[in-house]
Design an enzyme around this catalytic site. Structure first.
Site, PDB file in Angstrom:
ATOM      1  N   TYR A  11     -13.366   0.168   9.815  1.00 15.65           N
ATOM      2  CA  TYR A  11     -11.874   0.368   9.780  1.00 15.65           C
ATOM      3  C   TYR A  11     -11.454   0.267  11.376  1.00 15.65           C
ATOM      4  CZ  TYR A  11      -7.652   3.474   9.979  1.00 15.65           C
ATOM      5  OH  TYR A  11      -6.491   4.019   9.798  1.00 15.65           O
TER       6      TYR A  11
ATOM      7  N   GLY B 279       0.815  -1.185  -0.070  1.00 16.56           N
ATOM      8  CA  GLY B 279       0.078  -0.058   0.161  1.00 16.56           C
ATOM      9  C   GLY B 279       0.868   1.056  -0.003  1.00 16.56           C
TER      10      GLY B 279
ATOM     11  N   GLN C 244      -0.830   7.908   1.491  1.00 17.46           N
ATOM     12  CA  GLN C 244      -0.286   9.276   2.098  1.00 17.46           C
ATOM     13  C   GLN C 244       1.121   8.906   2.741  1.00 17.46           C
ATOM     14  OE1 GLN C 244      -2.595  10.821   5.364  1.00 17.46           O
ATOM     15  NE2 GLN C 244      -1.304  12.579   5.499  1.00 17.46           N
ATOM     16  N   LEU C 245       1.150   7.884   3.270  1.00 16.93           N
ATOM     17  CA  LEU C 245       2.490   7.558   4.187  1.00 16.93           C
ATOM     18  C   LEU C 245       3.603   6.856   3.253  1.00 16.93           C
ATOM     19  CD1 LEU C 245       0.716   6.736   7.392  1.00 16.93           C
ATOM     20  CD2 LEU C 245       1.401   8.979   6.679  1.00 16.93           C
TER      21      LEU C 245
ATOM     22  N   ILE D 256      -2.350  11.763  10.741  1.00 17.77           N
ATOM     23  CA  ILE D 256      -1.063  12.049  10.288  1.00 17.77           C
ATOM     24  C   ILE D 256      -1.081  13.460   9.222  1.00 17.77           C
ATOM     25  CG2 ILE D 256       1.108  11.463   8.992  1.00 17.77           C
ATOM     26  CD1 ILE D 256       0.524   9.989  11.888  1.00 17.77           C
TER      27      ILE D 256
ATOM     28  N   ILE E 209      -2.733  -7.567  -1.907  1.00 20.73           N
ATOM     29  CA  ILE E 209      -2.525  -8.158  -0.509  1.00 20.73           C
ATOM     30  C   ILE E 209      -3.668  -9.221  -0.546  1.00 20.73           C
ATOM     31  CG2 ILE E 209      -1.239  -6.390   0.574  1.00 20.73           C
ATOM     32  CD1 ILE E 209      -3.974  -6.023   1.980  1.00 20.73           C
TER      33      ILE E 209
HETATM   34  N1  LIG Z   1      -2.791   8.677   7.299  1.00 16.57           N
HETATM   35  C1  LIG Z   1      -3.069   8.541   8.723  1.00 16.57           C
HETATM   36  O1  LIG Z   1      -3.594   9.419   9.098  1.00 16.57           O
HETATM   37  C2  LIG Z   1      -3.059   7.388   9.536  1.00 16.57           C
HETATM   38  C3  LIG Z   1      -3.385   7.216  10.850  1.00 16.57           C
HETATM   39  C4  LIG Z   1      -3.494   6.012  11.524  1.00 16.57           C
HETATM   40  C5  LIG Z   1      -3.054   4.774  10.804  1.00 16.57           C
HETATM   41  N2  LIG Z   1      -2.849   4.778   9.517  1.00 16.57           N
HETATM   42  C6  LIG Z   1      -2.375   3.653   8.676  1.00 16.57           C
HETATM   43  O2  LIG Z   1      -1.062   3.708   7.974  1.00 16.57           O
HETATM   44  C7  LIG Z   1      -1.504   2.877   6.878  1.00 16.57           C
HETATM   45  C8  LIG Z   1      -1.054   3.713   5.588  1.00 16.57           C
HETATM   46  O3  LIG Z   1      -2.039   4.783   5.613  1.00 16.57           O
HETATM   47  P1  LIG Z   1      -1.911   5.939   4.439  1.00 16.57           P
HETATM   48  O4  LIG Z   1      -2.796   7.197   5.008  1.00 16.57           O
HETATM   49  O5  LIG Z   1      -0.784   5.866   3.748  1.00 16.57           O
HETATM   50  O6  LIG Z   1      -3.229   5.164   3.484  1.00 16.57           O
HETATM   51  P2  LIG Z   1      -3.845   5.507   2.115  1.00 16.57           P
HETATM   52  O7  LIG Z   1      -5.218   5.284   2.140  1.00 16.57           O
HETATM   53  O8  LIG Z   1      -3.458   6.872   1.798  1.00 16.57           O
HETATM   54  O9  LIG Z   1      -3.240   4.495   1.268  1.00 16.57           O
HETATM   55  C9  LIG Z   1      -3.603   3.093   1.245  1.00 16.57           C
HETATM   56  C10 LIG Z   1      -2.967   2.380   0.250  1.00 16.57           C
HETATM   57  O10 LIG Z   1      -3.344   0.963   0.053  1.00 16.57           O
HETATM   58  C11 LIG Z   1      -3.643   0.456  -1.077  1.00 16.57           C
HETATM   59  N3  LIG Z   1      -4.453  -0.687  -1.211  1.00 16.57           N
HETATM   60  C12 LIG Z   1      -5.610  -0.484  -1.360  1.00 16.57           C
HETATM   61  N4  LIG Z   1      -6.227  -1.947  -1.580  1.00 16.57           N
HETATM   62  C13 LIG Z   1      -4.976  -2.641  -1.789  1.00 16.57           C
HETATM   63  C14 LIG Z   1      -4.945  -3.962  -2.023  1.00 16.57           C
HETATM   64  N5  LIG Z   1      -5.875  -5.033  -1.974  1.00 16.57           N
HETATM   65  N6  LIG Z   1      -3.362  -4.479  -2.207  1.00 16.57           N
HETATM   66  C15 LIG Z   1      -2.457  -3.465  -1.942  1.00 16.57           C
HETATM   67  N7  LIG Z   1      -2.638  -2.277  -1.514  1.00 16.57           N
HETATM   68  C16 LIG Z   1      -3.838  -1.852  -1.564  1.00 16.57           C
HETATM   69  C17 LIG Z   1      -4.340   1.746  -1.795  1.00 16.57           C
HETATM   70  O11 LIG Z   1      -3.981   1.778  -3.270  1.00 16.57           O
HETATM   71  C18 LIG Z   1      -3.414   3.034  -1.255  1.00 16.57           C
HETATM   72  O12 LIG Z   1      -2.305   3.366  -1.777  1.00 16.57           O
HETATM   73  C19 LIG Z   1      -2.910   2.306   6.821  1.00 16.57           C
HETATM   74  O13 LIG Z   1      -2.716   1.024   7.299  1.00 16.57           O
HETATM   75  C20 LIG Z   1      -3.498   3.320   7.793  1.00 16.57           C
HETATM   76  O14 LIG Z   1      -4.614   2.596   8.616  1.00 16.57           O
HETATM   77  C21 LIG Z   1      -2.951   5.997   8.543  1.00 16.57           C
HETATM   78  C1  LIG Z   2      -6.556   8.470  12.255  1.00 15.13           C
HETATM   79  C2  LIG Z   2      -6.269   7.597  10.819  1.00 15.13           C
HETATM   80  O1  LIG Z   2      -6.563   6.472  11.120  1.00 15.13           O
HETATM   81  C3  LIG Z   2      -6.900   8.065   9.587  1.00 15.13           C
HETATM   82  N1  LIG Z   2      -6.382   9.261   9.257  1.00 15.13           N
HETATM   83  C4  LIG Z   2      -8.332   8.120   9.534  1.00 15.13           C
HETATM   84  O2  LIG Z   2      -8.845   9.402   9.667  1.00 15.13           O
HETATM   85  O3  LIG Z   2      -9.364   7.553   9.116  1.00 15.13           O
END
Ligand SMILES: NC(=O)c1ccc[n+]([C@@H]2O[C@H](COP(=O)([O-])OP(=O)(O)OC[C@H]3O[C@@H](n4cnc5c(N)ncnc54)[C@H](O)[C@@H]3O)[C@@H](O)[C@H]2O)c1
Ligand SMILES: C[C@@H](O)[C@H](N)C(=O)O
Length: 369
Positions: free
Chosen positions: A191, A58, A62-63, A221, A103
């Site tokens: 979620y 993934g 964003q990350l 984040i 995945i």
């Molecule tokens: N961004 C935040 O604020 C935040 C906060 C808490 C936790 N997280 C966790 O960090 C992780 C990364 O977050 P993010 O903000 O980059 O998420 P995001 O939604 O920006 O990116 C998720 C990625 O997963 C990919 N994806 C979807 N289905 C898929 C599949 N079947 N196989 C492979 N990839 C697939 C998407 O194409 C996407 O690029 C996540 O697990 C999220 O829960 C993020």
């Molecule tokens: C907090 C975090 O998991 C994500 N940025 C959401 O808002 O869903």
């Protein structure tokens, strides 16, 4: 070495060094999937001084790209493989190894791990909170079935596995101010439910199969050069784009909604630090990490110090508001600070200055062109 890894601790925490051998891993099986007895042989080729070979799932969200940049600086460009199901933009494609990885396809995952001799896996694929409510069955598949594949491939191939959890793993019956590591977790989003499941399954695999599972519960984040993927905390990213570009912002959460937040550099550094922490320093496998907590009103006040004409208005999204109202207002991350030395660097003033500097310079470049 696998033969002497002990699965159960009795009585005291590993941090005190008082492990009591109970059951060697071979008595319980290496992984829940049927695999050849020598499937772990390849891990013997890596000494403790080698750089890990990393896979990020993934990775185009964003990350992920920021994490790849950080890890490539540390371990070398070719040792970090970024993957996703989406097509990468040119600059990402040319910045280091990128491959397609879904995945939900276990065989594809296994091939990638074997062909690239992966030793560390950062599992970032997920559907976030707001988008998950809009597509529950897809969120259930990606966040739960996908996680099962990740756990199995990691256990089979003896990987060190990082899975992020979230403030969203708590719910309205959790203590919200502050929220400790261990308390009631009854989230009301798919979620959140999937993330509690991930925490519990990862810890179960750790105790049952010896999987080196590590998990941080991230706050919302905030990043400058990447867009969030459908979360409840997205407003705190969008506000900077709109303040720099238009001098105003329409917020989809109420003015007084307090949530824990973190700048992306702190988040990615925490992730690397927990992955590099000696196993004996980890008294738990899932930690809260925190930096700051603020409301849209407080964030807007800080933005106003830099953009005097800035205006914020409110048009509340009921789904996101209900989610935010059930989440922690403040995170207690004292265990992370105590066990492996976690320390954030960005508070609200540094965050706002950094974000506006980034967007201000971007806007000036765009205006000049
Ligand atoms: N961004 C935040 O604020 C935040 C906060 C808490 C936790 N997280 C966790 O960090 C992780 C990364 O977050 P993010 O903000 O980059 O998420 P995001 O939604 O920006 O990116 C998720 C990625 O997963 C990919 N994806 C979807 N289905 C898929 C599949 N079947 N196989 C492979 N990839 C697939 C998407 O194409 C996407 O690029 C996540 O697990 C999220 O829960 C993020
Ligand atoms: C907090 C975090 O998991 C994500 N940025 C959401 O808002 O869903």
């Amino acid at each position: 070495m696998l033969f002497i890894r002990m699965l159960k601790r009795v009585g005291q925490s590993p941090a005190c060094g008082c492990w009591t051998p109970v059951l060697p891993v071979r008595f319980l099986g290496v992984s829940p999937r049927q695999i050849p007895a020598d499937a772990n042989f390849h891990s013997a080729f890596f000494s403790g001084t080698d750089h890990p070979r990393v896979l990020i799932t993934g990775g185009l969200g964003q990350l992920g790209v920021g994490l790849a940049n950080l890890l490539r600086k540390r371990f070398g460009k070719d040792n970090v493989v970024l993957s996703d199901i989406r097509k990468p933009p040119d600059h990402v494609f040319h910045s280091g190894p990128f491959i397609y990885s879904d995945i939900l396809d276990y065989k594809n995952l296994r091939e990638i791990v074997v062909n690239n001799r992966i030793t560390w896996l950062f599992h970032y694929s997920a559907l976030l909170s707001a988008i998950g409510e809009a597509n529950v069955s897809l969120a259930r598949a990606v966040n739960i079935t996908g996680l099962h594949n990740i756990l199995d491939v990691a256990a089979e191939h003896n990987l060190r596995l990082f899975v992020p959890s979230t403030i969203g793993a708590f719910g309205p019956t959790s203590p919200r101010n502050p929220t400790p590591d261990l308390c009631i977790q009854r989230p009301r989003t798919i979620y959140g439910v999937s993330k509690v499941h991930a925490e519990l399954m990862g810890e179960y695999y750790h105790y049952r199969y010896g999987l080196d599972f590590r998990c941080l519960r991230y706050p919302g984040i905030i990043s400058a050069d990447s867009q969030p993927g459908g979360g409840t905390t997205d407003y705190a990213v969008q506000i900077f784009h709109d303040a720099a570009k238009h001098g105003k912002f329409e917020c989809n959460l109420e003015a007084r909604t307090r949530l824990p937040m973190m700048y992306i550099d702190d988040c990615l550094r925490a992730t690397l630090e927990v992955m590099e922490a000696p196993a004996e320093s980890l008294s738990m496998r899932t930690y809260n990490v925190s930096a700051m907590s603020f409301t849209p009103e407080e964030l807007a006040q800080e933005v106003l110090k830099h953009v005097p004409e800035f205006q914020i208005t409110y048009n509340v999204d009921a789904v996101r508001q209900a989610i935010a109202d059930s989440w922690p207002m403040k995170f207690d991350d004292s265990n992370a600070r105590k066990d492996w030395g976690w320390k954030h660097r960005f508070d609200l003033p540094e965050l706002v200055t950094t974000m506006l500097n980034f967007h201000g310079s971007e806007t000036r470049v765009a205006q000049a062109n």
